[in-house]
Design an enzyme around this catalytic site. Structure first.
Site, short mmCIF file in Angstrom:
data_model
loop_
_atom_site.label_atom_id
_atom_site.label_comp_id
_atom_site.label_asym_id
_atom_site.label_seq_id
_atom_site.Cartn_x
_atom_site.Cartn_y
_atom_site.Cartn_z
N ASP A 76 0.82 -1.21 0.00
CA ASP A 76 0.00 0.00 0.00
C ASP A 76 0.86 1.26 0.00
O ASP A 76 0.33 2.37 -0.10
CB ASP A 76 -0.98 0.01 1.18
CG ASP A 76 -0.30 -0.01 2.53
OD1 ASP A 76 0.95 -0.05 2.59
OD2 ASP A 76 -1.01 -0.01 3.55
N SER A 77 2.18 1.10 0.04
CA SER A 77 3.07 2.26 -0.10
C SER A 77 2.93 2.89 -1.48
O SER A 77 3.41 4.00 -1.71
CB SER A 77 4.53 1.84 0.13
OG SER A 77 4.87 0.72 -0.67
N ASP A 115 -0.63 -6.59 0.39
CA ASP A 115 -0.99 -5.89 1.62
C ASP A 115 -2.48 -5.91 1.86
O ASP A 115 -3.29 -5.92 0.92
CB ASP A 115 -0.53 -4.43 1.54
CG ASP A 115 0.76 -4.17 2.28
OD1 ASP A 115 1.09 -4.94 3.21
OD2 ASP A 115 1.47 -3.19 1.95
N LYS A 146 -0.44 -9.64 3.61
CA LYS A 146 0.42 -9.07 4.66
C LYS A 146 -0.40 -8.12 5.52
O LYS A 146 -1.14 -7.28 4.99
CB LYS A 146 1.61 -8.32 4.04
CG LYS A 146 2.56 -7.75 5.11
CD LYS A 146 3.84 -7.21 4.49
CE LYS A 146 3.61 -5.86 3.82
NZ LYS A 146 3.27 -4.79 4.79
N GLU A 148 -0.24 -5.45 8.88
CA GLU A 148 0.56 -4.69 9.85
C GLU A 148 -0.02 -4.87 11.25
O GLU A 148 -1.24 -4.83 11.44
CB GLU A 148 0.58 -3.21 9.47
CG GLU A 148 1.27 -2.94 8.14
CD GLU A 148 1.41 -1.45 7.84
OE1 GLU A 148 1.13 -0.63 8.75
OE2 GLU A 148 1.79 -1.11 6.72
N GLU A 221 10.42 -3.97 10.16
CA GLU A 221 10.80 -2.71 9.54
C GLU A 221 11.36 -1.71 10.55
O GLU A 221 10.79 -1.50 11.64
CB GLU A 221 9.59 -2.07 8.83
CG GLU A 221 9.93 -0.76 8.13
CD GLU A 221 8.82 -0.24 7.24
OE1 GLU A 221 8.99 0.88 6.69
OE2 GLU A 221 7.81 -0.93 7.06
#
Length: 328
Positions: A76-77, A115, A146, A148, A221
């Site tokens: 999503d970056s 993501d 993925k 977070e 990260e």
């Protein structure tokens, strides 16, 4: 309880890579088989470093596939690096799905991980699971999601959501440390696990609990090298580092960062890039310069030349002129 700290012993011989079996549902012809989670785990067990690159569209995804990266992450970056948003939290889910579909059209062996963007699972477990299924159904190339995660002692919702996914057989790669979707609650884009022993213990505990939930891998990260190495040694699943040093099982970088695809000064000046980024080239300024050259050549009538044009037989042209005369 976190359990007794241990150094990872060699994994059981029963975890040796297994042979691939094919059925009537297996791809035929010259289609290149994508790596599976079993392939990634087998490489991890062998001690070989893992590579993962983030890409956002068909073009960059094909670059990644052609590079034979082990994994390709649709992150999503893309909100900030490719789509002009100021934060990942602005990215609409439908727009994200559009890019997932584009990425999965690229052919190659890199295993695709996707993501779960902000807003796709926070509303409720049912809403999150439904969106997870939607992402998986976009393409059979989407192998894992993925997610977070925050501190395991406080972020009970996300841990519950991951449990819901794992219990349904949906592969999950977790993401700890600096989690961009939670940057505001973390006080910004800052290194994690470097302020106190308690903070390190929290990161370690979070990683252990995620493994227990069933996550097959975790991204670490912006965490000090010693911390990420220690966590990696205690886990029996692969860790993928980004700004976490060389002690993780693998590494991930964003394609636009590592290739300098942006033409803005903030992305081409290495000193202004995140510390963990190695810029292998600066393609953005090159592209900008070449486009400027094209514009100049058009204005000066230096492009196109005859060599860029298609020829026509003189007899056909004369026949056309005769037809025009008749019509007139």
């Amino acid at each position: 309880m976190l359990g007794t700290v241990r150094c990872r012993a060699p994994l059981a011989r029963s975890l040796r890579p297994f042979k691939h079996f094919y059925s009537s549902h297996s791809p035929i012809g010259n289609v290149k088989r994508s790596l599976t989670i079993a392939d990634i785990k087998a490489k991890y067990v062998s001690g070989a470093p893992l590579s993962m690159i983030t890409a956002y569209d068909y073009l960059t995804a094909q670059w990644v596939q052609d590079s034979n990266s082990d994994m390709l992450l649709v992150g999503d970056s893309m909100a900030m690096t490719s789509l002009g948003y100021t934060s990942t939290t602005e990215l609409p889910f439908d727009e994200f799905k559009y890019h997932v579909q584009a990425v999965t059209r690229a052919s190659g062996s890199s295993m695709v991980v996707v993501d779960m963007p902000f807003g796709s699972f926070e509303e409720s477990y049912a809403h999150g699971v439904a969106n997870a299924i939607r992402l998986l159904k976009l393409s059979p190339k989407v192998i894992s999601l993925k997610v977070e995660c925050g501190d395991y002692r406080r972020d009970r919702y996300t841990f519950g959501f991951i449990r819901e996914l794992c219990e349904r057989g949906i592969p999950v790669m977790s993401h700890i440390g600096l989690t961009p979707q939670r940057a505001n609650s973390l006080g910004g884009f800052k290194v994690q696990g470097n302020q106190s022993a308690a903070e390190i213990l929290s990161l370690y505990g979070t990683a252990v609990q995620l493994q227990k939930l069933g996550c097959w891998s975790t991204v670490i990260e912006c965490v000090p090298h010693k911390v990420a190495s220690f966590i990696t040694q205690q886990l029996s699943i692969p860790t993928i580092g980004i700004g976490a040093g060389m002690g993780t099982s693998g590494q991930v970088l964003v394609v636009s960062d590592m290739l300098g695809l942006s033409s803005t000064s903030s992305d081409t000046d290495q000193s202004l890039l995140p510390r963990f980024v190695k810029q292998y080239d600066q393609l953005g300024p090159v592209a900008k310069a070449k486009l400027q050259q094209y514009n100049k050549e058009v204005q000066l009538k230096q492009f196109p030349l005859m060599e860029h044009s298609f020829k026509l037989k003189e007899t056909v042209w004369n026949e056309f002129l005769d037809l025009i005369k008749k019509d007139n």
